[in-house]
Design a protein around this motif. Sequence first.
Motif, mmCIF file in Angstrom:
data_model
loop_
_atom_site.group_PDB
_atom_site.id
_atom_site.type_symbol
_atom_site.label_atom_id
_atom_site.label_comp_id
_atom_site.label_asym_id
_atom_site.label_seq_id
_atom_site.Cartn_x
_atom_site.Cartn_y
_atom_site.Cartn_z
ATOM 1 N N GLY A 7 5.081 39.043 83.181
ATOM 2 C CA GLY A 7 5.244 39.411 81.730
ATOM 3 C C GLY A 7 4.562 40.552 82.270
ATOM 4 O O GLY A 7 4.593 41.631 81.139
ATOM 5 N N PHE A 8 3.143 40.918 82.422
ATOM 6 C CA PHE A 8 2.839 41.943 82.747
ATOM 7 C C PHE A 8 3.867 43.480 83.912
ATOM 8 O O PHE A 8 3.453 44.177 83.379
ATOM 9 C CB PHE A 8 1.631 41.427 84.359
ATOM 10 N N VAL A 9 4.824 43.209 84.185
ATOM 11 C CA VAL A 9 5.642 44.319 85.010
ATOM 12 C C VAL A 9 6.402 44.400 83.708
ATOM 13 O O VAL A 9 6.521 45.760 83.600
ATOM 14 C CB VAL A 9 6.639 43.640 85.818
ATOM 15 N N VAL A 10 7.052 43.558 82.717
ATOM 16 C CA VAL A 10 7.781 43.680 81.928
ATOM 17 C C VAL A 10 6.575 44.572 80.900
ATOM 18 O O VAL A 10 7.272 45.973 80.393
ATOM 19 C CB VAL A 10 8.528 42.814 80.890
ATOM 20 N N LEU A 11 5.705 45.280 80.542
ATOM 21 C CA LEU A 11 5.113 45.352 79.921
ATOM 22 C C LEU A 11 4.830 46.863 80.438
ATOM 23 O O LEU A 11 4.657 47.943 80.028
ATOM 24 C CB LEU A 11 3.826 44.471 79.409
ATOM 25 N N ARG A 49 7.070 54.524 76.670
ATOM 26 C CA ARG A 49 8.702 54.006 76.610
ATOM 27 C C ARG A 49 9.161 54.181 74.890
ATOM 28 O O ARG A 49 8.035 52.793 74.624
ATOM 29 C CB ARG A 49 9.450 53.611 77.446
ATOM 30 N N ARG A 50 9.470 54.500 74.254
ATOM 31 C CA ARG A 50 10.492 54.184 73.003
ATOM 32 C C ARG A 50 10.972 52.786 72.642
ATOM 33 O O ARG A 50 11.564 52.807 74.167
ATOM 34 C CB ARG A 50 10.627 55.068 72.058
ATOM 35 N N PRO A 51 10.864 51.924 72.084
ATOM 36 C CA PRO A 51 11.346 50.531 71.929
ATOM 37 C C PRO A 51 13.408 50.554 72.590
ATOM 38 O O PRO A 51 13.458 50.330 73.020
ATOM 39 C CB PRO A 51 11.965 50.096 70.554
ATOM 40 N N SER A 92 17.483 50.297 79.108
ATOM 41 C CA SER A 92 16.658 50.787 80.593
ATOM 42 C C SER A 92 17.241 48.863 80.796
ATOM 43 O O SER A 92 17.006 49.091 82.613
ATOM 44 C CB SER A 92 15.962 51.171 80.915
ATOM 45 N N ARG A 93 16.988 48.334 80.415
ATOM 46 C CA ARG A 93 17.246 46.724 80.378
ATOM 47 C C ARG A 93 18.443 46.086 80.906
ATOM 48 O O ARG A 93 18.786 45.783 81.265
ATOM 49 C CB ARG A 93 15.741 45.789 79.441
ATOM 50 N N ILE A 94 19.329 46.895 80.023
ATOM 51 C CA ILE A 94 20.516 46.437 79.648
ATOM 52 C C ILE A 94 21.222 47.336 80.878
ATOM 53 O O ILE A 94 22.118 46.166 81.727
ATOM 54 C CB ILE A 94 21.430 46.770 78.397
ATOM 55 N N VAL A 95 20.758 48.098 81.312
ATOM 56 C CA VAL A 95 21.178 48.571 82.340
ATOM 57 C C VAL A 95 21.667 47.903 84.205
ATOM 58 O O VAL A 95 21.796 47.940 84.279
ATOM 59 C CB VAL A 95 21.360 50.439 82.660
#
Length: 80
Positions: free
Chosen positions: A9-13, A19-21, A27-30
């Motif tokens: 969770g910390f890494v995702v944060l 960044r904008r949502p 970036s997550r999808i790619v």
Amino acid sequence: MDLFIVISGFVVLLSAWDRRPRAFVVSRIVRLYPAFWIAVTVVVVMPASMPTAGITAVSSRFTPTGKPRNQRHQVTNLHK
């Protein structure tokens, strides 16, 4: 396991920081979508390319109760 979830969770944060949502989601999808399709392809292709030996052949001889399918025949043969 709890520590892994906290670190994840910390890494995702941190990756979402500044960044904008929409940019974060893109970036997550790619990053994740190609790995998902590679995993799906491997799961579909591997069993299709393997011979019918091993776990599949062993498990196909058993019923959901775990007893061999031909056990009924063995029991009826004992009564003759």
